[in-house]
Design a protein around this motif. Structure first.
Motif, PDB file in Angstrom:
ATOM      1  N   ARG A  38       0.862  -1.107   0.053  1.00 30.16           N
ATOM      2  CA  ARG A  38      -0.189  -0.015  -0.022  1.00 30.16           C
ATOM      3  C   ARG A  38       0.906   1.188  -0.090  1.00 30.16           C
ATOM      4  O   ARG A  38       0.463   2.267  -0.741  1.00 30.16           O
ATOM      5  N   HIS A  39       1.877   1.230   0.682  1.00 29.99           N
ATOM      6  CA  HIS A  39       2.922   2.359   0.825  1.00 29.99           C
ATOM      7  C   HIS A  39       3.414   2.678  -0.526  1.00 29.99           C
ATOM      8  O   HIS A  39       3.551   3.677  -1.074  1.00 29.99           O
ATOM      9  N   SER A  40       3.848   1.715  -1.103  1.00 28.85           N
ATOM     10  CA  SER A  40       4.703   1.663  -2.610  1.00 28.85           C
ATOM     11  C   SER A  40       3.361   2.358  -3.413  1.00 28.85           C
ATOM     12  O   SER A  40       3.734   3.173  -4.376  1.00 28.85           O
ATOM     13  N   ALA A  41       2.193   1.766  -3.514  1.00 24.75           N
ATOM     14  CA  ALA A  41       1.314   2.367  -4.321  1.00 24.75           C
ATOM     15  C   ALA A  41       0.851   3.739  -4.055  1.00 24.75           C
ATOM     16  O   ALA A  41       0.716   4.560  -5.055  1.00 24.75           O
ATOM     17  N   ALA A  42       0.946   4.090  -2.666  1.00 23.89           N
ATOM     18  CA  ALA A  42       0.716   5.610  -2.516  1.00 23.89           C
ATOM     19  C   ALA A  42       1.814   6.372  -3.053  1.00 23.89           C
ATOM     20  O   ALA A  42       1.539   7.582  -3.568  1.00 23.89           O
ATOM     21  N   ILE A  43       2.998   6.070  -3.026  1.00 20.58           N
ATOM     22  CA  ILE A  43       4.270   6.787  -3.531  1.00 20.58           C
ATOM     23  C   ILE A  43       3.965   6.950  -4.805  1.00 20.58           C
ATOM     24  O   ILE A  43       4.458   8.045  -5.567  1.00 20.58           O
ATOM     25  N   GLU A  44       3.738   5.970  -5.506  1.00 25.10           N
ATOM     26  CA  GLU A  44       3.470   5.975  -7.212  1.00 25.10           C
ATOM     27  C   GLU A  44       2.568   6.781  -7.525  1.00 25.10           C
ATOM     28  O   GLU A  44       2.706   7.551  -8.276  1.00 25.10           O
ATOM     29  N   SER A  67       0.241   8.337   5.776  1.00 21.20           N
ATOM     30  CA  SER A  67      -0.565   7.535   6.580  1.00 21.20           C
ATOM     31  C   SER A  67       0.080   6.020   6.172  1.00 21.20           C
ATOM     32  O   SER A  67       0.246   5.071   7.221  1.00 21.20           O
ATOM     33  N   THR A  68       0.306   5.825   5.035  1.00 15.13           N
ATOM     34  CA  THR A  68       0.727   4.382   4.633  1.00 15.13           C
ATOM     35  C   THR A  68       2.173   4.071   5.319  1.00 15.13           C
ATOM     36  O   THR A  68       2.512   2.942   5.785  1.00 15.13           O
ATOM     37  N   GLU A  69       3.072   5.117   5.304  1.00 18.15           N
ATOM     38  CA  GLU A  69       4.411   4.991   5.806  1.00 18.15           C
ATOM     39  C   GLU A  69       4.220   4.603   7.332  1.00 18.15           C
ATOM     40  O   GLU A  69       4.897   3.652   7.873  1.00 18.15           O
ATOM     41  N   ILE A  70       3.454   5.243   8.124  1.00 15.73           N
ATOM     42  CA  ILE A  70       3.236   5.134   9.569  1.00 15.73           C
ATOM     43  C   ILE A  70       2.547   3.706   9.751  1.00 15.73           C
ATOM     44  O   ILE A  70       3.045   3.033  10.519  1.00 15.73           O
ATOM     45  N   GLU A  71       1.625   3.248   8.725  1.00 11.63           N
ATOM     46  CA  GLU A  71       1.018   1.885   8.988  1.00 11.63           C
ATOM     47  C   GLU A  71       2.239   0.763   8.774  1.00 11.63           C
ATOM     48  O   GLU A  71       2.323  -0.008   9.633  1.00 11.63           O
ATOM     49  N   ALA A  72       3.096   1.036   7.915  1.00 10.28           N
ATOM     50  CA  ALA A  72       4.166   0.049   7.562  1.00 10.28           C
ATOM     51  C   ALA A  72       5.014   0.139   8.851  1.00 10.28           C
ATOM     52  O   ALA A  72       5.837  -0.987   9.100  1.00 10.28           O
ATOM     53  N   GLU A  73       5.420   1.208   9.376  1.00 10.09           N
ATOM     54  CA  GLU A  73       6.255   1.259  10.579  1.00 10.09           C
ATOM     55  C   GLU A  73       5.578   0.511  11.688  1.00 10.09           C
ATOM     56  O   GLU A  73       6.522  -0.066  12.518  1.00 10.09           O
ATOM     57  N   LYS A  74       4.493   0.503  11.917  1.00  9.73           N
ATOM     58  CA  LYS A  74       3.612   0.127  13.051  1.00  9.73           C
ATOM     59  C   LYS A  74       3.622  -1.469  12.693  1.00  9.73           C
ATOM     60  O   LYS A  74       3.965  -2.271  13.783  1.00  9.73           O
ATOM     61  N   ALA A  75       3.573  -2.119  11.725  1.00  8.44           N
ATOM     62  CA  ALA A  75       3.706  -3.341  11.408  1.00  8.44           C
ATOM     63  C   ALA A  75       5.069  -3.999  11.567  1.00  8.44           C
ATOM     64  O   ALA A  75       5.383  -5.018  12.138  1.00  8.44           O
ATOM     65  N   THR A  76       6.130  -3.061  11.129  1.00 11.22           N
ATOM     66  CA  THR A  76       7.610  -3.478  11.475  1.00 11.22           C
ATOM     67  C   THR A  76       7.693  -3.656  12.865  1.00 11.22           C
ATOM     68  O   THR A  76       8.433  -4.558  13.238  1.00 11.22           O
ATOM     69  N   GLU A  77       7.350  -2.653  13.811  1.00 18.07           N
ATOM     70  CA  GLU A  77       7.398  -2.786  15.293  1.00 18.07           C
ATOM     71  C   GLU A  77       6.794  -3.741  15.700  1.00 18.07           C
ATOM     72  O   GLU A  77       7.357  -4.383  16.781  1.00 18.07           O
TER      73      GLU A  77
END
Length: 120
Positions: free
Chosen positions: A70-76, A100-110
């Motif tokens: 989702r983050h990659s798609a949002a950046i694109e 928001s997708t970057e924050i979501e990816a960071e939370k999933a990583t954490e």
């Protein structure tokens, strides 16, 4: 083994009295690790906990992978709109989606790091 676990099989080696062998059997779970080609056998009592842990890790990895997609798609989408002069007024919404997708990816990583722990 105790009377609680009777032998699974009994064999007589000869016709002499008392010359028998008791074979005891315990169930276990078998797991295969394709990356190392190892076969792992776990006692039934331990395999439930192992299955729960691998299931939880799989769910966390899936959550992280979906967040990254989702983050990659949002950046694109943001960069496509950034170059389009006619839609510059919509650009902040696309930027917010990237954040928001970057924050979501960071939370999933954490969440994954919390479950796995630290490695040397």
């Amino acid at each position: 083994m105790s009377a609680k676990h009777p032998p699974a099989a009994e064999n007589a080696l000869s016709k002499k009295d008392g010359n028998t062998v008791n074979a005891h059997h315990t169930s276990c779970q078998c797991y295969f690790r394709p990356e190392t080609t190892e076969v792992i056998f776990l006692d039934e009592s331990d395999s439930g906990e192992f299955d729960d842990l691998t299931s939880k890790l799989s769910e966390l990895m899936d959550r992280l992978e979906k967040a990254r997609v989702r983050h990659s798609a949002a950046i694109e989408a943001y960069y496509k709109k950034r170059n389009d002069i006619a839609s510059q007024e919509a650009l902040p919404a696309y930027f917010d989606a990237v954040v928001s997708t970057e924050i979501e990816a960071e939370k999933a990583t954490e969440a994954l790091q919390k479950e796995v722990g630290e490695f040397d």
